[in-house]
Design an enzyme around this catalytic site. Structure first.
Site, mmCIF file in Angstrom:
data_model
loop_
_atom_site.group_PDB
_atom_site.id
_atom_site.type_symbol
_atom_site.label_atom_id
_atom_site.label_comp_id
_atom_site.label_asym_id
_atom_site.label_seq_id
_atom_site.Cartn_x
_atom_site.Cartn_y
_atom_site.Cartn_z
ATOM 1 N N ALA A 63 0.846 -1.168 -0.290
ATOM 2 C CA ALA A 63 0.167 0.253 -0.176
ATOM 3 C C ALA A 63 0.904 1.310 -0.228
ATOM 4 O O ALA A 63 1.940 1.079 0.583
ATOM 5 C CB ALA A 63 -0.927 -0.183 1.187
ATOM 6 N N GLY A 106 1.224 -5.603 0.752
ATOM 7 C CA GLY A 106 0.342 -6.060 -0.306
ATOM 8 C C GLY A 106 0.586 -6.685 -1.824
ATOM 9 O O GLY A 106 -0.282 -7.266 -2.343
ATOM 10 N N GLU A 109 0.670 -10.028 -1.357
ATOM 11 C CA GLU A 109 -1.080 -10.523 -1.169
ATOM 12 C C GLU A 109 -1.385 -10.423 -2.653
ATOM 13 O O GLU A 109 -2.353 -11.481 -2.941
ATOM 14 C CB GLU A 109 -1.726 -9.712 -0.169
ATOM 15 C CG GLU A 109 -1.206 -9.878 1.230
ATOM 16 C CD GLU A 109 -1.934 -8.973 2.121
ATOM 17 O OE1 GLU A 109 -2.260 -9.326 2.985
ATOM 18 O OE2 GLU A 109 -1.882 -7.758 1.927
ATOM 19 N N GLU A 129 4.010 -6.213 7.252
ATOM 20 C CA GLU A 129 3.013 -5.199 8.019
ATOM 21 C C GLU A 129 3.257 -5.113 9.483
ATOM 22 O O GLU A 129 3.255 -4.081 9.928
ATOM 23 C CB GLU A 129 1.733 -6.083 7.837
ATOM 24 C CG GLU A 129 1.099 -5.543 6.491
ATOM 25 C CD GLU A 129 1.334 -6.730 5.441
ATOM 26 O OE1 GLU A 129 0.898 -6.735 4.234
ATOM 27 O OE2 GLU A 129 2.420 -7.428 5.683
#
Length: 255
Positions: A63, A106, A109, A129
Site C-alpha cells: 500500500a 500487499g 498478497e 506489516e
C-alpha cells in the site's frame, strides 16, 4: 502515463503495474486502474489467461503509505475485491504472477491472489506489516498458511522478514524459477501451455480445486462431478474427442 499497461497477445492478457517511481505502491488511482484492467480481461471472451507483472525495480511494495497518511486510503481496498481491486476478486479465468523483483506486503498478497507464480532469482517475498503495526489482512494471514506449513507462515507473518525465491519455490509458493529479467517471458510460456487446452474445462478445473479446498474430500468429488457435468453440455466437449479421432489439434470455441 498509464498506471496500468494492458496488452493482449493472442489469448493472453498482460497486465502490468506501471508506477515504478513509487515502487508500484498501491494508490487509490492504481487500484482503480488495476480493477478496470481485470474487468476488461474477464469480459473479453477471446482472452483466456492473464499475467500480472510489475514495471521497475519492485513488483509491488504494498500500500502507498503516503496516500494513507494523507487520508487518501479510500479505494485501496474494496469490500468486494479487496486490496488493489484484485486480492479478493471473484474471477473465472486463471492469472499468473510474473515476479521479477521483490513482492512485499500487499504486493505479496497480490501474488497470493494469483493461481500460478513465475519468479526470477531477484524476487523476494515478505509480509512486513507487523513492522508498521499492521496486519496482512488481504490474503497474507489467510492464504499463506493454506499454501505453506503453518509454522513457516507464522515465521513470515510474525517476523516481517522476507524469503528468497529458492525457499519460496521449495515451499511450493513458486511454480517456475528463472533468471533475472525473464519472469514475464517464462510466464508467457506457461500461459501458452494453458491456452492450448479447452478454456471452459480449464476454468472448471480451477474452480473445482479452489472450491474443493473448502470442503471435505467427499464433497470435493461432488463439486468436480457437478462442474464436469456442466462442461459435458458444451460444444468443446464434443470437439476434444472428435479432434483426437481425426488426429488433428482441437479448435476450441470456448462454448
Amino acid at each position: 502515463m498509464s498506471l496500468v499497461i494492458y496488452e493482449a497477445e493472442g489469448k493472453v492478457a498482460v497486465i502490468t503495474l506501471n508506477r515504478p517511481e513509487a515502487r508500484n505502491a498501491m494508490s487509490p488511482e492504481l487500484a482503480s486502474a488495476l480493477g478496470e484492467a481485470f474487468d476488461q480481461f474477464e469480459a473479453d471472451d477471446g482472452l483466456w489467461v492473464a499475467i500480472l507483472a510489475g514495471n521497475g525495480r519492485i513488483f509491488c511494495a504494498g500500500a502507498d503509505l503516503k496516500a494513507i497518511s494523507e487520508g487518501r486510503a479510500a479505494g485501496l481496498i474494496t469490500k468486494e475485491e479487496g486490496f488493489g481491486r484484485f486480492a479478493r476478486r471473484q474471477r473465472a479465468k486463471p492469472v499468473i504472477a510474473a515476479v521479477d523483483r521483490p513482492a512485499l506486503a500487499g504486493g505479496f498478497e497480490l501474488v497470493l491472489g494469483c493461481d500460478l507464480v513465475v519468479a526470477s532469482t531477484e524476487a523476494v517475498f515478505g509480509l512486513p506489516e507487523v513492522k508498521r503495526s499492521l496486519v496482512a489482512s488481504e490474503g497474507g494471514v489467510t492464504r499463506l498458511p493454506r499454501r505453506i506449513p503453518t509454522n513457516i507462515a507464522m515465521e513470515l507473518a510474525l517476523t516481517g522478514d522476507t524469503i528468497d525465491v529458492h525457499r519460496a519455490h521449495a515451499l511450493g509458493l513458486v511454480n517456475v524459477v528463472c533468471e533475472p529479467g525473464q519472469a514475464l517471458a517464462e510466464a508467457k510460456a506457461l500461459a501458452e501451455r494453458i491456452v492450448v487446452n479447452a478454456p471452459l474445462a480449464v476454468r472448471a478445473a480451477r474452480r473445482a480445486i479452489l472450491d474443493g479446498l473448502e470442503t471435505t474430500e467427499a464433497e470435493g468429488f461432488g463439486v468436480a462431478a457437478r462442474l464436469g457435468a456442466e462442461i459435458a453440455k458444451t460444444e468443446d466437449f464434443k470437439e476434444g474427442p472428435r479432434a483426437f479421432v481425426e488426429k488433428r489439434p482441437p479448435v476450441w470455441q470456448g462454448r
